[in-house]
Write a protein that holds these residues in place. Structure first.
Motif, PDB file in Angstrom:
ATOM      1  N   HIS A 130       0.820  -1.212   0.000  1.00  0.00           N
ATOM      2  CA  HIS A 130       0.000   0.000   0.000  1.00  0.00           C
ATOM      3  C   HIS A 130       0.857   1.268   0.000  1.00  0.00           C
ATOM      4  O   HIS A 130       0.416   2.318  -0.493  1.00  0.00           O
ATOM      5  N   GLN A 131       2.070   1.177   0.554  1.00  0.00           N
ATOM      6  CA  GLN A 131       2.937   2.352   0.644  1.00  0.00           C
ATOM      7  C   GLN A 131       3.736   2.599  -0.633  1.00  0.00           C
ATOM      8  O   GLN A 131       4.341   3.660  -0.790  1.00  0.00           O
ATOM      9  N   LEU A 132       3.745   1.639  -1.540  1.00  0.00           N
ATOM     10  CA  LEU A 132       4.488   1.816  -2.772  1.00  0.00           C
ATOM     11  C   LEU A 132       3.881   2.950  -3.612  1.00  0.00           C
ATOM     12  O   LEU A 132       2.658   3.135  -3.622  1.00  0.00           O
ATOM     13  N   PRO A 133       4.718   3.710  -4.310  1.00  0.00           N
ATOM     14  CA  PRO A 133       4.170   4.678  -5.269  1.00  0.00           C
ATOM     15  C   PRO A 133       3.252   3.961  -6.261  1.00  0.00           C
ATOM     16  O   PRO A 133       3.525   2.823  -6.656  1.00  0.00           O
ATOM     17  N   VAL A 134       2.189   4.595  -6.648  1.00  0.00           N
ATOM     18  CA  VAL A 134       1.163   3.949  -7.477  1.00  0.00           C
ATOM     19  C   VAL A 134       1.733   3.304  -8.739  1.00  0.00           C
ATOM     20  O   VAL A 134       1.397   2.144  -9.040  1.00  0.00           O
ATOM     21  N   PRO A 135       2.602   3.993  -9.501  1.00  0.00           N
ATOM     22  CA  PRO A 135       3.127   3.345 -10.714  1.00  0.00           C
ATOM     23  C   PRO A 135       3.909   2.059 -10.416  1.00  0.00           C
ATOM     24  O   PRO A 135       3.773   1.058 -11.129  1.00  0.00           O
ATOM     25  N   ARG A 137       3.551   0.133  -7.728  1.00  0.00           N
ATOM     26  CA  ARG A 137       2.615  -0.887  -7.264  1.00  0.00           C
ATOM     27  C   ARG A 137       1.879  -1.531  -8.440  1.00  0.00           C
ATOM     28  O   ARG A 137       1.689  -2.748  -8.467  1.00  0.00           O
ATOM     29  N   ARG A 138       1.519  -0.723  -9.421  1.00  0.00           N
ATOM     30  CA  ARG A 138       0.821  -1.271 -10.586  1.00  0.00           C
ATOM     31  C   ARG A 138       1.708  -2.227 -11.372  1.00  0.00           C
ATOM     32  O   ARG A 138       1.249  -3.276 -11.835  1.00  0.00           O
ATOM     33  N   THR A 140       4.240  -3.927 -10.124  1.00  0.00           N
ATOM     34  CA  THR A 140       4.404  -5.116  -9.276  1.00  0.00           C
ATOM     35  C   THR A 140       3.201  -6.040  -9.401  1.00  0.00           C
ATOM     36  O   THR A 140       3.349  -7.259  -9.575  1.00  0.00           O
TER      37      THR A 140
END
Length: 343
Positions: A130-135, A137-138, A140
């Motif tokens: 949840h803490q990952l930057p959105v791009p 995380r997407r 990943t």
């Protein structure tokens, strides 16, 4: 290091056979296959196109066998003396990439899993995702959706680099730098011979990780305890109720030799010093074969695919309902390969 034996069921059988009867030829064949298969596979991926596919499969399976042999060496089931188990374990860890952590540390962590009947979590994966930057995380999530085990590689590299930021592991820095240097030089040497071989080696390694984490995913529904937290008291009933035997086949026991009988996990937890080659015998003696804890790997393929994203944001789920029946619909599975990564 203390090894314990359950007194619930094993008290009714002759444990001395499983503790002291070594099938040396079986062990020799397994070790020879891991080493010989690895060397032969390297030759095959360096060869022409027609041999490359065989090389990839052989290399992936040799690495899988080396991982399960590492597990056997951790339990001290191959040799009588601890020092020789350590030698064998370090050799196998060198092949499968678990060598960045010390063999004794991996062994201690894994035996603690048996004794304390919990899974240990090195960090909170859900919060981290949840803490990952959105791009990021997407990307990943997309890779995991495509069954590329990026989270497992993150686990591995986080553990590898931990000595540079964890004070309790600072004494491992020189050892780690030496291992990274040697393995990097070997990789460069392979690349100079053939860039294609490097790509094929990486493909085989992905295959190993995928097989190991598929098998590891559905062997427990233990709760994950952060390292250093107070340990809950768990008994034998909890252990066996939350452990599952994900064999390749119940009918054709010899098929399970493809994974060194690792699927007989309830038997392994019943007597953790039982060698891999005798686990199918122990399983037949301790259990009837009708227990709810038996789930074949083919049955779990759907769950592995269906919950490949769900398990990143949840616990392992539950596999037994309130009536004691198997319910695969809520068995999400775990992430990672526990015995090859330092917590």
């Amino acid at each position: 290091m203390v090894f314990t034996i359950s007194t619930k069921v094993t008290s009714k059988i002759d444990t001395s056979y499983y503790l002291h009867h070594k099938k040396h030829l079986w062990n020799a064949i397994a070790i020879a296959y891991a080493l010989g298969g690895y060397g032969s596979a390297i030759a095959l991926i360096l060869s022409n196109f027609w041999f490359n596919a065989l090389g990839v499969v052989l290399l992936a399976h040799s690495l899988v066998i080396s991982a399960y042999l590492s597990h056997e060496f951790m339990h001290g089931t191959i040799f009588a003396e601890r020092k020789w188990n350590a030698v064998g374990g370090n050799i196998m860890l060198w092949l499968n990439g678990g060598c960045y952590a010390r063999f004794k540390d991996l062994t201690q962590d894994h035996i603690a899993h048996h004794i304390n009947r919990v899974d240990f979590a090195s960090f909170d994966l859900q919060s981290w995702m949840h803490q990952l930057p959105v791009p990021i995380r997407r990307v990943t999530l997309a890779l995991e959706w495509l069954h590329f085990p990026i989270v497992s590689f993150i686990f591995q590299w986080r553990s590898i680099l931990a000595p540079f930021w964890e004070p309790r592991r600072h004494d491992e820095q020189k050892r780690l730098i030496t291992i990274l240097s040697i393995r990097s030089l070997l990789l460069i040497a392979l690349a100079l011979l053939s860039l294609k071989a490097v790509a094929l080696y990486f493909l085989s390694y992905i295959g190993m990780i995928t097989v190991l984490r598929f098998v590891d995913a559905f062997q427990h529904t233990y709760e994950a305890i952060p390292v250093g937290s107070p340990l809950p008291k768990r008994d034998y009933t909890y252990e066996q109720t939350n452990t599952f035997s994900n064999v390749i086949s119940q009918r054709y026991w010899w098929l399970n030799l493809l994974l060194l009988n690792f699927g007989y996990h309830n038997a392994h937890h019943e007597l953790m010093k039982c060698p891999w080659h005798s686990l199918h015998e122990l399983d037949r003696e301790v259990f009837t074969g009708e227990e709810v804890h038996y789930i074949t790997l083919p049955e779990l393929l759907g769950n592995y695919h269906r919950f490949r994203i769900t398990r990143l944001f949840s616990d392992q789920g539950t596999a037994i309902d309130s009536q004691g029946n198997l319910q695969l619909e809520t068995f999400y599975g775990a992430i990672g390969v526990s015995f090859l990564v330092k917590f």
